[in-house]
Design a protein around this motif. Structure first.
Motif, PDB file in Angstrom:
ATOM      1  N   THR A  58      15.146  57.132  15.037  1.00  0.00           N
ATOM      2  CA  THR A  58      14.516  57.445  16.321  1.00  0.00           C
ATOM      3  C   THR A  58      13.206  56.680  16.478  1.00  0.00           C
ATOM      4  O   THR A  58      12.917  56.152  17.550  1.00  0.00           O
ATOM      5  CB  THR A  58      14.270  58.963  16.431  1.00  0.00           C
ATOM      6  OG1 THR A  58      15.527  59.633  16.348  1.00  0.00           O
ATOM      7  CG2 THR A  58      13.606  59.327  17.742  1.00  0.00           C
ATOM      8  N   PRO A  62      13.408  52.124  21.180  1.00  0.00           N
ATOM      9  CA  PRO A  62      12.411  51.626  22.132  1.00  0.00           C
ATOM     10  C   PRO A  62      11.325  52.655  22.462  1.00  0.00           C
ATOM     11  O   PRO A  62      10.153  52.313  22.521  1.00  0.00           O
ATOM     12  CB  PRO A  62      13.223  51.253  23.368  1.00  0.00           C
ATOM     13  CG  PRO A  62      14.598  51.733  23.140  1.00  0.00           C
ATOM     14  CD  PRO A  62      14.752  52.092  21.704  1.00  0.00           C
ATOM     15  N   VAL A  63      11.683  53.890  22.658  1.00  0.00           N
ATOM     16  CA  VAL A  63      10.689  54.933  22.947  1.00  0.00           C
ATOM     17  C   VAL A  63      10.010  55.367  21.655  1.00  0.00           C
ATOM     18  O   VAL A  63       8.797  55.581  21.611  1.00  0.00           O
ATOM     19  CB  VAL A  63      11.343  56.136  23.661  1.00  0.00           C
ATOM     20  CG1 VAL A  63      10.356  57.265  23.833  1.00  0.00           C
ATOM     21  CG2 VAL A  63      11.909  55.706  25.004  1.00  0.00           C
ATOM     22  N   GLY A  64      10.788  55.468  20.588  1.00  0.00           N
ATOM     23  CA  GLY A  64      10.255  55.911  19.308  1.00  0.00           C
ATOM     24  C   GLY A  64       9.164  55.012  18.762  1.00  0.00           C
ATOM     25  O   GLY A  64       8.236  55.480  18.096  1.00  0.00           O
ATOM     26  N   ARG A  65       9.238  53.714  19.052  1.00  0.00           N
ATOM     27  CA  ARG A  65       8.199  52.794  18.571  1.00  0.00           C
ATOM     28  C   ARG A  65       6.840  53.150  19.148  1.00  0.00           C
ATOM     29  O   ARG A  65       5.812  52.998  18.482  1.00  0.00           O
ATOM     30  CB  ARG A  65       8.573  51.353  18.889  1.00  0.00           C
ATOM     31  CG  ARG A  65       9.634  50.813  17.951  1.00  0.00           C
ATOM     32  CD  ARG A  65       9.810  49.320  18.128  1.00  0.00           C
ATOM     33  NE  ARG A  65      10.374  49.010  19.431  1.00  0.00           N
ATOM     34  CZ  ARG A  65      11.611  48.584  19.633  1.00  0.00           C
ATOM     35  NH1 ARG A  65      12.410  48.394  18.611  1.00  0.00           N
ATOM     36  NH2 ARG A  65      12.048  48.329  20.841  1.00  0.00           N
ATOM     37  N   CYS A  66       6.809  53.628  20.383  1.00  0.00           N
ATOM     38  CA  CYS A  66       5.530  54.060  20.980  1.00  0.00           C
ATOM     39  C   CYS A  66       4.976  55.259  20.214  1.00  0.00           C
ATOM     40  O   CYS A  66       3.785  55.326  19.923  1.00  0.00           O
ATOM     41  CB  CYS A  66       5.722  54.420  22.450  1.00  0.00           C
ATOM     42  SG  CYS A  66       6.152  53.019  23.475  1.00  0.00           S
ATOM     43  N   TYR A  67       5.864  56.211  19.909  1.00  0.00           N
ATOM     44  CA  TYR A  67       5.435  57.373  19.120  1.00  0.00           C
ATOM     45  C   TYR A  67       5.011  56.952  17.722  1.00  0.00           C
ATOM     46  O   TYR A  67       4.015  57.446  17.189  1.00  0.00           O
ATOM     47  CB  TYR A  67       6.551  58.414  19.039  1.00  0.00           C
ATOM     48  CG  TYR A  67       6.701  59.213  20.294  1.00  0.00           C
ATOM     49  CD1 TYR A  67       5.861  60.274  20.559  1.00  0.00           C
ATOM     50  CD2 TYR A  67       7.689  58.901  21.223  1.00  0.00           C
ATOM     51  CE1 TYR A  67       5.985  61.015  21.723  1.00  0.00           C
ATOM     52  CE2 TYR A  67       7.826  59.637  22.389  1.00  0.00           C
ATOM     53  CZ  TYR A  67       6.975  60.691  22.639  1.00  0.00           C
ATOM     54  OH  TYR A  67       7.105  61.421  23.791  1.00  0.00           O
ATOM     55  N   ARG A  70       1.560  55.554  17.797  1.00  0.00           N
ATOM     56  CA  ARG A  70       0.579  56.631  18.019  1.00  0.00           C
ATOM     57  C   ARG A  70       0.403  57.466  16.757  1.00  0.00           C
ATOM     58  O   ARG A  70      -0.720  57.778  16.354  1.00  0.00           O
ATOM     59  CB  ARG A  70       1.025  57.524  19.178  1.00  0.00           C
ATOM     60  CG  ARG A  70      -0.016  58.572  19.513  1.00  0.00           C
ATOM     61  CD  ARG A  70       0.392  59.454  20.661  1.00  0.00           C
ATOM     62  NE  ARG A  70       0.851  58.683  21.800  1.00  0.00           N
ATOM     63  CZ  ARG A  70       1.703  59.148  22.711  1.00  0.00           C
ATOM     64  NH1 ARG A  70       2.185  60.359  22.613  1.00  0.00           N
ATOM     65  NH2 ARG A  70       2.074  58.392  23.715  1.00  0.00           N
TER      66      ARG A  70
END
Length: 118
Positions: A58, A62-67, A70
């Motif tokens: 996850t 693509p979204v998980g890399r932002c998390y 952070r």
């Protein structure tokens, strides 16, 4: 080097400001748990290693890399506490490596991680 500890959120708060609770009901919790069904509702329950593998997969999405970016910034330098047994696979190990590994903050590996393109 920061380490993984075992305990509840109240234990992390009592230790010091150098410890962050990442277990259930925290913003850093693994949404996948041992005992939950895997990719198929009819399949066998996941074990701890499979739950950690899904967490890693996850974070590579693509979204998980932002998390992941952070989490790496926020958790860098802190001891992490989770409710998992210390000798069992745990997503806190992934978060520790992600936050404290030298080099790229997108590099996160554990014994339980999925190997594949990043």
């Amino acid at each position: 080097m920061p380490v993984r500890l075992r305990g509840a959120s109240r234990d992390a708060a009592a230790l010091s400001t150098a410890c962050v609770y990442v277990g259930p009901r925290s913003p850093y919790a693994n949404p996948f748990r041992a005992g939950d069904r895997g990719s198929s509702p009819l399949g066998p329950p996941m074990d701890a290693a499979e739950a950690v593998d899904l967490f890693v997969a996850t974070l590579r999405g693509p979204v998980g890399r932002c998390y992941a970016a952070r989490f790496a910034c926020v958790l860098r330098g802190f001891d992490l506490m989770c409710t998992c047994l210390l000798d069992a696979p745990c997503h806190a190990d992934v978060l520790l490596r992600l936050a404290n590994e030298h080099g790229s903050s997108n590099t996160f590996r554990t014994v339980y991680s999925l190997e594949g393109p990043r």
